[in-house]
Design an enzyme around this catalytic site. Structure first.
Site, PDB file in Angstrom:
ATOM      1  N   ILE A 163      11.088  26.760  -7.547  1.00 11.05           N
ATOM      2  CA  ILE A 163      10.669  25.391  -7.823  1.00 11.05           C
ATOM      3  C   ILE A 163       9.174  25.384  -8.075  1.00 11.05           C
ATOM      4  CG2 ILE A 163      10.509  23.052  -6.890  1.00 11.05           C
ATOM      5  CD1 ILE A 163      12.887  23.784  -5.038  1.00 11.05           C
ATOM      6  N   SER A 164       8.727  24.784  -9.191  1.00 11.27           N
ATOM      7  CA  SER A 164       7.305  24.637  -9.522  1.00 11.27           C
ATOM      8  C   SER A 164       6.629  26.007  -9.602  1.00 11.27           C
ATOM      9  CB  SER A 164       6.632  23.702  -8.513  1.00 11.27           C
ATOM     10  OG  SER A 164       5.334  23.367  -8.934  1.00 11.27           O
ATOM     11  N   SER A 165       5.718  26.325  -8.686  1.00  8.57           N
ATOM     12  CA  SER A 165       5.109  27.652  -8.693  1.00  8.57           C
ATOM     13  C   SER A 165       6.182  28.730  -8.614  1.00  8.57           C
ATOM     14  CB  SER A 165       4.148  27.799  -7.504  1.00  8.57           C
ATOM     15  OG  SER A 165       3.593  29.091  -7.447  1.00  8.57           O
TER      16      SER A 165
END
Length: 437
Positions: A163-165
């Site tokens: 998720i994200s990074s």
């Protein structure tokens, strides 16, 4: 001098020794045959998140957390679940359902955890964007190698998700180690190489702003340059993005599609387009089935924190670890939620009561809801909350995960607000819409 008496004296002793040896051989053989291999002596508790140390080369001092279900299969598949900025391995464990899916399907989950101050993964440095170059990807590869040795894991069924990074790292891992991963699922990420910097900075504003644009060939060349000369099969990729993402802007979604369709050698025109949920548009490239080479899911009107309960099951289907598809969800109307808030200046407390109005016991629950704009959770009780703002998932504590028919549980949280102190207006329990009051 005659040697006969001496030889005669030795015969009984030699016979006794031979008899003793003959008796010991079966015992020695039994010990040898039943001794466990070295890897099997490493004991990691099942059904609990466990930190593993000394797992191998680890140039950026990552932490390794591992979840092994009680039902772990022989030669299990491995899922690497990579956290978001400010997150951690334990936060990823608590905030997603990968461990619950592992309980059902018998695979092992690795949760890498960053120790640098930003708690973001390195997806920017030249070292990170090259196979064996150093930094975080090398440490994660060491974690996979440790699990493979210890559990005789199936090297053809190793997957990455984040998720994200962690989504950006998923892109990087599949680029650096195409021979390791079978597939990946990236929730709110950017293409491989988009975040590249040469000044030591972890952040690339042009990429996050959605202004780094390339042709499919150029994007594909960046991936291929991570492992020059590699001609083997490439991992499949599933990408997710919200149209209103204000952290990693929506154009990155289209650039990811360009990159991975080029890498996998399939056309830019979708082979299939559908809407598996309200506001979702799913496109598949290269084939129309659940394991298409590239699958892309766009969520209309959704921001950066798009991950919610049920999405991991869809990623699992894309991986091919759940041949039957996402588990059927309980019918709507099986739950009721009452939420109230008590507010002051810039803060509030919320009380949330969940009632199981269905006819069967719920064992393990996750309550999903969206906080009003401007609210950020600072602490909570009765559940684990992640992320702190936007689309939040509250996961049961160890002591309140079972809800019998007509039983209720009350949880709560404290939050900051910028003017809107209202309670969330809609809730889903294990993916099922609840009656809100």
């Amino acid at each position: 001098m005659s040697l006969t008496p001496r030889n005669s004296a030795r015969r009984p002793l030699r016979s006794a020794l031979l008899a003793l040896f003959a008796a010991l051989v079966p015992l020695l053989a039994a010990v040898t045959l039943t001794a466990p291999p070295a890897a099997a002596r490493t004991v990691v508790p099942t059904a609990a998140l466990t930190e593993v140390t000394d797992f191998g080369t680890n140039p950026s001092n990552l932490q390794m957390y591992l979840y092994v279900p009680e039902s772990v299969t022989a030669h299990p598949a491995v899922v690497v679940a990579v956290h978001y900025c400010t997150g951690s391995g334990p936060a990823m464990y608590n905030g997603t359902e990968w461990a619950q899916l592992a309980d059902t399907h018998g695979f092992v989950v690795i949760y890498p955890s960053v120790t640098r101050a930003s708690k973001c993964f390195d997806v920017s440095s030249p070292q990170a964007l090259k196979r064996g170059g150093g930094s975080d990807p090398v440490g994660i590869k060491s974690m996979i190698d440790w699990v493979t040795r210890t559990y005789s894991a199936d090297t053809g069924r190793i997957y990455a998700t984040g998720i994200s990074s962690g989504a950006m790292m998923t892109n990087v891992l599949l680029g650096d180690y195409p021979d390791v991963f079978a597939a990946g699922a990236a929730f709110s990420g950017v293409p491989f190489g988009c975040f590249a910097t040469t000044d030591g900075s972890e952040w690339n504003s042009a990429c996050s702003g959605g202004t780094v644009l390339h042709t499919p060939q150029e994007w594909g060349d960046l991936v291929r340059a991570a492992y020059p000369g590699y001609t083997g099969p490439r991992p499949r990729m599933q990408v997710w993005h919200g149209t209103e993402d204000d952290v990693l802007r929506y154009p990155n979604f289209g650039e990811e599609i360009k990159q991975w369709t080029n890498v996998l050698g399939v056309g830019q025109t979708p082979a299939a387009t559908d809407s598996p949920a309200s506001g979702w548009t799913r496109t598949r490239y290269g084939s129309t089935g659940d394991q298409a080479p590239v699958e892309a899911i766009s969520l209309q009107g959704v921001g950066h924190n798009l991950y919610s309960y049920g999405m991991a099951a869809r990623a699992l289907t894309f991986f091919g670890l759940d041949a039957a598809g996402p588990a059927p969800q309980p019918q709507p109307g099986g739950c009721k939620v009452t939420a109230t808030t008590n507010a002051w200046n810039t803060g509030l407390t919320a009380s949330v009561t969940i009632t199981n109005t269905g006819t069967t016991t719920i064992n393990g629950w996750q309550l999903a809801f969206t906080l009003p704009a401007g609210q950020t959770i600072t602490n909570g009780w009765g559940a684990t909350y992640a992320p702190a703002a936007g689309a939040v998932t509250a996961t049961n504590a160890s002591y309140n995960g079972s809800l019998a028919p007509n039983a209720s549980v009350t949880i709560g949280y404290q939050a900051n607000h910028t003017g809107n102190s209202a309670a969330p207006g809609a809730f889903t329990l294990n993916g099922t819409a609840c009656t809100a009051s």
